[in-house]
Design a protein around this motif. Structure first.
Motif, short mmCIF file in Angstrom:
data_model
loop_
_atom_site.label_atom_id
_atom_site.label_comp_id
_atom_site.label_asym_id
_atom_site.label_seq_id
_atom_site.Cartn_x
_atom_site.Cartn_y
_atom_site.Cartn_z
N ARG A 194 0.92 -1.03 -0.10
CA ARG A 194 0.12 0.02 0.04
C ARG A 194 0.72 1.31 -0.09
O ARG A 194 0.36 2.28 0.34
N ASN A 240 3.73 -2.39 -6.43
CA ASN A 240 2.52 -1.32 -6.40
C ASN A 240 2.62 0.03 -7.09
O ASN A 240 1.85 0.66 -7.53
N ARG A 287 -4.61 -5.14 -3.22
CA ARG A 287 -3.80 -4.31 -2.32
C ARG A 287 -4.66 -4.36 -0.85
O ARG A 287 -4.14 -4.72 0.10
#
Length: 338
Positions: free
Chosen positions: A86, A271, A281
């Protein structure tokens, strides 16, 4: 009888089977802590720690001891590595080199101040260094890594246990108190996240305090803390070099291998490259939170209040003063830099 003996499972399978059975206890505690948070509110990490400490008497069983050892170390590292899902490199770039400079200053000065205060309290030099590294870098992980670099002849296992227990208690207290303090001071966003990442000892408590304030603060705190954790490797190398003439067989000291940092960086790269869907995620974030909860439950199971109360007052006092110092330094730093 010979055929039956040959049919028995190998010893490693029996050991791992016993460890898996023991792991059911911290997993159950983590699930209960999550349930309490979802239905009653409050920090799940604190619930997991307290529930684990209440059930500390179960830790006397060998298979639970082994399970807690694995869950508390590997589980935490897996959880930290999964946090990268994240976070993006853009967020790291936004923090800038001045954040890295602040973190380096906090780490170095905290260890040095710990040595000075340790001399005043008449604490052995090696003990003061372990305490300063635990507060300055990443709590229990730093204490174990630095103590290993100094060898058991320098730092007694009982002292390391006391450092881990005390730092965990101080870090958990900071996880509860610091967000309230930041709200009272009207600090949020990047300032709050950098302060938490630079001042709270253990990764799990940084994550808990950060995301308790909000997603933005949690992301900044996580990135800041990982930058601080990355300083563990050079710190251990420098400390081992400093004690090289004082410790026999210094050449046998091996630097720690923080593989979870590589996993964290890999997930951040993936990511940043847009390889994760929102569902992926979300799933990785939930898995990360649960692994950290299991690790916290394992720490609680390994923590005995009786051992804490029976220990001397000098080392806990040193750790408390170190904590106040790094907190004040981080607070001044975020005010000056942002």
């Amino acid at each position: 009888m010979t055929g039956l003996a040959l049919a028995r499972p190998p010893s490693w399978w029996l050991r791992w089977g016993a460890t898996a059975r023991g792991a059911l206890l911290p997993v159950t505690i983590a699930t209960a802590a999550r349930f309490l948070t979802d239905h009653q509110g409050g920090p799940a990490l604190l619930y997991a720690l307290l529930l684990g400490m209440v059930l500390n008497f179960l830790h006397e069983q060998p298979h639970i001891q082994q399970a807690c050892l694995h869950c508390g170390s590997r589980g935490l590292r897996i959880g930290v590595a999964l946090l990268g899902a994240r976070i993006t490199w853009a967020q790291c770039a936004e923090l800038g080199l001045h954040t890295l400079a602040l973190l380096t200053l906090c780490v170095v000065s905290t260890i040095l101040v710990s040595v000075v205060i340790g001399r005043w309290l008449r604490t052995p030099l090696a003990d003061a260094v372990v305490a300063g590294a635990a507060v300055g870098i990443c709590g229990a992980s730093a204490a174990l890594a630095v103590a290993d670099a100094l060898t058991p002849r320098r730092v007694k296992p009982a002292l390391v246990l006391l450092v881990v227990v005390t730092v965990t208690c101080l870090s958990t207290s900071a996880m509860v108190l610091y967000p309230a303090m930041l709200h009272a001071m009207h600090l949020g966003g990047v300032q709050a996240g950098v302060f938490l990442g630079a001042s709270v000892h253990d990764v799990a408590q940084v994550v808990g305090a950060g995301y308790h304030m909000g997603p933005a603060e949690g992301d900044v705190a996580s990135v800041t803390k990982m930058m601080r954790v990355a300083l563990l490797v050079p710190a251990v190398l420098v400390i081992a070099w400093f004690f090289r003439e004082r410790v026999e067989h210094a050449s046998a000291v091996a630097p720690p291998r923080p593989w979870f940092l590589a996993g964290f960086a890999l997930l951040v790269f993936m990511n940043s490259a847009g390889l994760f869907t929102p569902a992926m995620r979300s799933g990785l974030t939930m898995a990360s939170q649960f692994f950290i909860l299991v690790a916290m439950a394992s720490m609680g199971l390994r923590t005995s209040l009786r051992q804490l109360f029976e220990a001397g007052w000098k080392l806990p006092t040193l750790l408390l003063l170190d904590t106040l110092f790094i907190g004040a330094q981080a607070l001044i730093g975020v005010h000056l830099m942002w």
